[in-house]
Design a protein around this motif. Structure first.
Motif, PDB file in Angstrom:
ATOM      1  N   GLY A  37       0.644   1.057  18.391  1.00 35.39           N
ATOM      2  CA  GLY A  37      -0.800   1.170  18.602  1.00 35.39           C
ATOM      3  C   GLY A  37      -1.345   0.167  19.601  1.00 35.39           C
ATOM      4  O   GLY A  37      -2.360   0.421  20.240  1.00 35.39           O
ATOM      5  N   ASN A 275      -4.245  -2.496  12.203  1.00 38.19           N
ATOM      6  CA  ASN A 275      -3.468  -1.691  11.273  1.00 38.19           C
ATOM      7  C   ASN A 275      -3.926  -1.950   9.829  1.00 38.19           C
ATOM      8  O   ASN A 275      -4.184  -1.006   9.071  1.00 38.19           O
ATOM      9  N   MET A 277      -6.765  -3.155   8.785  1.00 37.87           N
ATOM     10  CA  MET A 277      -8.130  -2.699   8.528  1.00 37.87           C
ATOM     11  C   MET A 277      -8.192  -1.173   8.422  1.00 37.87           C
ATOM     12  O   MET A 277      -8.997  -0.632   7.671  1.00 37.87           O
ATOM     13  N   THR A 278      -7.319  -0.485   9.167  1.00 36.80           N
ATOM     14  CA  THR A 278      -7.274   0.980   9.053  1.00 36.80           C
ATOM     15  C   THR A 278      -6.758   1.377   7.674  1.00 36.80           C
ATOM     16  O   THR A 278      -7.286   2.287   7.035  1.00 36.80           O
ATOM     17  N   ILE A 279      -5.714   0.681   7.227  1.00 38.37           N
ATOM     18  CA  ILE A 279      -5.168   0.994   5.902  1.00 38.37           C
ATOM     19  C   ILE A 279      -6.222   0.737   4.820  1.00 38.37           C
ATOM     20  O   ILE A 279      -6.372   1.509   3.886  1.00 38.37           O
ATOM     21  N   ASP A 281      -9.219   1.116   5.230  1.00 40.70           N
ATOM     22  CA  ASP A 281     -10.294   2.077   5.468  1.00 40.70           C
ATOM     23  C   ASP A 281     -11.636   1.390   5.709  1.00 40.70           C
ATOM     24  O   ASP A 281     -12.670   1.819   5.211  1.00 40.70           O
ATOM     25  N   ILE A 282     -11.592   0.303   6.498  1.00 37.77           N
ATOM     26  CA  ILE A 282     -12.832  -0.396   6.846  1.00 37.77           C
ATOM     27  C   ILE A 282     -13.486   0.336   8.004  1.00 37.77           C
ATOM     28  O   ILE A 282     -12.812   0.726   8.951  1.00 37.77           O
ATOM     29  N   GLN A 283     -14.799   0.515   7.940  1.00 42.11           N
ATOM     30  CA  GLN A 283     -15.509   1.217   9.019  1.00 42.11           C
ATOM     31  C   GLN A 283     -15.377   0.459  10.337  1.00 42.11           C
ATOM     32  O   GLN A 283     -15.348  -0.764  10.353  1.00 42.11           O
ATOM     33  N   TYR A 284     -15.331   1.212  11.435  1.00 43.31           N
ATOM     34  CA  TYR A 284     -14.916   0.555  12.664  1.00 43.31           C
ATOM     35  C   TYR A 284     -15.958  -0.398  13.249  1.00 43.31           C
ATOM     36  O   TYR A 284     -15.597  -1.316  13.966  1.00 43.31           O
ATOM     37  N   GLN A 287     -15.005  -3.411  11.696  1.00 50.43           N
ATOM     38  CA  GLN A 287     -13.737  -3.862  12.276  1.00 50.43           C
ATOM     39  C   GLN A 287     -13.990  -4.727  13.508  1.00 50.43           C
ATOM     40  O   GLN A 287     -13.321  -5.741  13.708  1.00 50.43           O
TER      41      GLN A 287
ATOM     42  N   VAL B 200      -8.466  10.067   1.590  1.00 49.32           N
ATOM     43  CA  VAL B 200      -7.713   8.801   1.616  1.00 49.32           C
ATOM     44  C   VAL B 200      -8.140   7.921   2.776  1.00 49.32           C
ATOM     45  O   VAL B 200      -7.851   6.728   2.796  1.00 49.32           O
ATOM     46  N   ALA B 201      -8.824   8.497   3.778  1.00 50.48           N
ATOM     47  CA  ALA B 201      -9.292   7.679   4.899  1.00 50.48           C
ATOM     48  C   ALA B 201     -10.502   8.346   5.523  1.00 50.48           C
ATOM     49  O   ALA B 201     -10.560   9.565   5.630  1.00 50.48           O
ATOM     50  N   ASN B 202     -11.467   7.513   5.906  1.00 51.49           N
ATOM     51  CA  ASN B 202     -12.634   8.020   6.614  1.00 51.49           C
ATOM     52  C   ASN B 202     -12.932   7.006   7.709  1.00 51.49           C
ATOM     53  O   ASN B 202     -13.503   5.956   7.460  1.00 51.49           O
ATOM     54  N   GLN B 203     -12.491   7.322   8.938  1.00 55.48           N
ATOM     55  CA  GLN B 203     -12.548   6.342  10.025  1.00 55.48           C
ATOM     56  C   GLN B 203     -13.232   6.917  11.250  1.00 55.48           C
ATOM     57  O   GLN B 203     -13.254   8.133  11.452  1.00 55.48           O
ATOM     58  N   GLY B 204     -13.792   6.043  12.072  1.00 57.30           N
ATOM     59  CA  GLY B 204     -14.374   6.464  13.349  1.00 57.30           C
ATOM     60  C   GLY B 204     -13.448   6.051  14.475  1.00 57.30           C
ATOM     61  O   GLY B 204     -12.892   4.969  14.447  1.00 57.30           O
ATOM     62  N   THR B 214      -3.804   6.392  16.949  1.00 52.95           N
ATOM     63  CA  THR B 214      -3.356   5.216  16.194  1.00 52.95           C
ATOM     64  C   THR B 214      -3.833   5.285  14.745  1.00 52.95           C
ATOM     65  O   THR B 214      -3.072   5.012  13.820  1.00 52.95           O
ATOM     66  N   ILE B 215      -5.102   5.676  14.563  1.00 54.49           N
ATOM     67  CA  ILE B 215      -5.656   5.728  13.205  1.00 54.49           C
ATOM     68  C   ILE B 215      -4.900   6.751  12.359  1.00 54.49           C
ATOM     69  O   ILE B 215      -4.451   6.451  11.240  1.00 54.49           O
ATOM     70  N   THR B 218      -1.384   5.724  11.449  1.00 52.69           N
ATOM     71  CA  THR B 218      -1.388   4.728  10.366  1.00 52.69           C
ATOM     72  C   THR B 218      -1.649   5.396   9.023  1.00 52.69           C
ATOM     73  O   THR B 218      -1.000   5.076   8.022  1.00 52.69           O
ATOM     74  N   VAL B 219      -2.606   6.334   9.015  1.00 52.66           N
ATOM     75  CA  VAL B 219      -2.947   7.021   7.759  1.00 52.66           C
ATOM     76  C   VAL B 219      -1.743   7.824   7.254  1.00 52.66           C
ATOM     77  O   VAL B 219      -1.467   7.853   6.050  1.00 52.66           O
ATOM     78  N   GLN B 222       0.761   5.639   5.656  1.00 57.72           N
ATOM     79  CA  GLN B 222       0.251   5.206   4.367  1.00 57.72           C
ATOM     80  C   GLN B 222       0.338   6.331   3.337  1.00 57.72           C
ATOM     81  O   GLN B 222       0.583   6.098   2.174  1.00 57.72           O
TER      82      GLN B 222
END
Lengths: 318, 334
Positions: A37, A275, A277-279, A281-284, A287, B200-204, B214-215, B218-219, B222
């Motif tokens: 990444g 990585n 923070m993505t795991i 699930d923190i909002q970007y 981040q 399991v994931a909610n990302q922007g 990348t997001i 990673t998901v 996981q």
């Protein structure tokens, strides 16, 4: 205790914390995803480091990275053969780098302003005359180069191997070649390097040509990884991310110090952070805040551990 | 009853023949025609997109430009290149230039709200397209995001029923944009009915394919048993598709976008399982009609509150047919 060690320590701490608290963080697959990444960022970071060590800076690196490869894809979409399109795109990148070098070495424009202007010019000119679309898709004809960003070799994603290769080459260039030693000398004391006979002007052009070449390679990795090039990245905050991994790794903007190792450490820290923070699930938006906080913490610790004195104050930071 | 019908039919025949007889050789002027053209002659329509150079904005602009040419209006584009600051400056400058209609594509729900209110106070009709702000101006023309979010999530729920892990990921662009907040609401509406589905994931991913890749990679690391991804924009979701492809797993990907040829190609190739499209040229025509509506209404700016939701189109392997999508490359040639 210097900044590189501090950042390395923070990276280790984060790594341990994530391994303990996040399931699957240390699995081989996740670690490869993590490095993969940030591999483009790392590749660009090596190019930037070669400049910053020589007390230069290239704010056009991201614009060159996006627009030259964007143009390559656009040409290939228009039916030009992929190798020729790549050659044309690369020559565009290289000429932007060489013009940067000439402006800085011979016209003696400060690097900050020359490359800032070049960044706008490359983006504006390419958008206006070369690449009409903001996202350029990769044509079917380019499937032969898809492995650059999507392939595997020895079970490892190719972008990671390219990051390793560029790091190794950068390391060897800086440590074992005459031009590499000149770069350190120029960064340490430009006037002294010049008086002792280093060919400083051609060296500056070489540096910017190298960074443009690295930018083009990084662009190919990005475009082939997602089958498209988002040229808008040229006007995004990515340039700060590139400077971030270099400075975070402990290469001072005053030049003459540091090496590729610092870039690798800085890149890995950013990778671990993103990585994790993505795991989690923190909002970007959050981040971004966390990432900048980590940078500030590293800089603050560095200032406390290495206070500025008479000698460092004279150096200046850029 | 029968006789009456026959009589009516006969009367209709006679009157039709009569009218036809009158109109042979003589045209009839339309008394409204001259006024119609006079309404638009010399008027100015300004367009502030999030950026030019993407299929959406290029598509709308091409329709609006053609209309302006037909009706003798000026059409100006102020392109802020994804910068909300530059966009705000452009709108501020336009308020003093006073175009008759201002069409705005908001980057998020906050940035331009006050400016749009000022523009309407200055007498400019403000039409918001596809991404709305908190301020309700004369008109909103664009996708029904809540409906699209519902359709997308339903499509994933259908694919991730019992027998799968029932784990899904949501990939937003920018959570603060008008489109994302609507789609997210739509997703929540459907998920509320399906407690068995686990997000399991909610990302922007900032509308960027590289970040999306990348997001999602990673998901997947996981959650190797991930069943589906709800993506909020096809251009960005190419990155999610790349991550899914690399994982070698069978993960459903449903996206939404402007229904450009790229979407049809990728549905055909199986890169996207489904796209809920808001066909951009249809939106362009709806915008053009709305421009004519506010200019003919005679109402002062800000008085009307029109909403036009443009119909959505489901692109799947089953519904796919030639000509379903439009081509950004071909409008460049017009």
């Amino acid at each position: 205790m210097n900044q590189e060690k501090i950042v390395f320590l923070i990276a280790i701490l984060l790594f341990c914390a994530f391994s303990l608290f996040l399931n699957g963080f240390t699995s081989a697959g996740n670690l490869l995803t993590l490095v993969r990444g940030v591999s483009t960022l790392g590749i660009l970071g090596v190019g930037m480091a070669i400049l910053i060590i020589g007390r230069g800076i290239d704010l056009a690196i991201v614009a060159i990275y996006a627009m030259s490869v964007g143009w390559t894809l656009h040409l290939a979409n228009g039916g030009i053969s992929v190798p020729l399109a790549m050659l044309i795109g690369y020559l565009f990148a290289l000429s932007a780098g060489v013009v940067n070098g000439v402006l800085i070495a011979y016209v003696e424009v400060p690097a900050l302003f020359a490359t800032l202007g070049m960044a706008s010019f490359v983006y504006g000119f390419a958008r206006y005359a070369l690449v009409p679309l903001y996202v350029v898709y990769m044509p079917e004809s380019a499937s032969g180069i898809a492995w650059i960003g999507s392939g595997f070799a020895f079970g490892v994603p190719v972008p990671i191997l390219l990051f390793a290769l560029v790091s190794l080459l950068g390391f060897a260039f800086l440590r074992f070649t005459k031009p590499g030693r000149f770069i350190y000398a120029m960064g340490d004391n430009f006037a002294a390097a010049r008086m002792s006979g280093a060919p400083v002007r051609p060296m500056i052009i070489l540096q910017y040509a190298i960074s443009a070449t690295i930018a083009y390679l990084a662009g190919l990795v990005t475009a082939t990884a997602v089958a498209s090039m988002n040229t808008n990245i040229a006007s995004s905050s990515m340039i700060y991310d590139v400077i971030l991994v270099v400075v975070l790794g402990g290469i001072g903007l005053s030049g003459g110090r540091g090496g590729v190792r610092n870039v690798v450490v800085g890149t890995l820290l950013i990778g671990i952070l993103l990585n994790g923070m993505t795991i989690m699930d923190i909002q970007y938006t959050l981040q971004d805040v966390i990432r900048s906080l980590v940078l500030l913490i590293a800089i603050v610790i560095d200032s406390i551990v290495n206070p500025r004195d008479e000698q460092t104050a004279q150096q200046g930071d850029i | 009853m029968k006789t009456r019908n026959i009589l009516i039919a006969a009367a209709a025949m006679v009157s039709a023949l009569g009218i036809a007889g009158l109109s042979i050789g003589a045209g009839i002027d339309d008394p409204r025609r001259a006024d119609y053209f006079k309404t638009f002659e010399g008027k100015t329509v300004a367009f502030v997109p999030v950026t030019m150079g993407i299929d959406l904005t290029d598509g709308w602009a091409s329709v609006l430009e053609a209309q302006a040419k037909d009706l003798g209006m000026n059409f100006v584009i102020r392109d802020p290149h994804f910068s909300a600051d530059a966009g705000a400056q452009a709108i501020t400058a336009l308020i003093s230039e006073k175009p008759d209609v201002l069409i705005v594509h908001n980057p998020d729900i906050q940035s331009y709200a006050k400016l749009l209110k000022r523009a309407e106070e200055a007498g400019i009709h403000v039409i918001q397209v596809n991404m709305r702000s908190n301020y309700n101006s004369d008109a909103y023309v664009g996708a029904d995001w809540i409906g699209i979010g519902e359709a997308e999530t339903q499509a994933i729920v259908d694919r991730c029923g019992a027998g799968t892990s029932q784990k899904i990921a949501i990939l937003q662009g920018q959570p603060t944009s008008g489109s994302d907040s609507g789609m997210m609401k739509g997703a929540e509406n459907i998920l509320a009915k399906h407690p068995e589905i686990k997000v399991v994931a909610n990302q922007g991913a900032d509308w960027d394919a590289t970040k999306a890749r990348t997001i999602i990679a990673t998901v997947i690391q996981q959650n190797p048993d991930l069943c589906g991804v709800v993506g909020f924009w096809d251009v960005m979701d190419l990155g999610a598709a790349a991550a899914i492809k690399e994982s070698g797993k069978k993960i459903a990907l449903v996206t939404s976008g402007g229904g450009e040829q790229m979407a049809c190609d990728n549905v055909e190739k199986g890169v996207f399982d489904e796209e809920i499209a808001y066909p951009v040229l249809d939106q362009g025509h709806a915008l053009a009609v709305m421009v004519q509506t506010v200019l003919q209404s005679g109402e002062p700016a800000g008085k009307n509150k029109f909403v036009i939701y443009t119909p959505a189109l489901r692109i799947t392997k089953e519904t796919l047919h030639p000509g379903m999508c439009w081509s950004a490359a071909s409008i460049k040639k017009n």
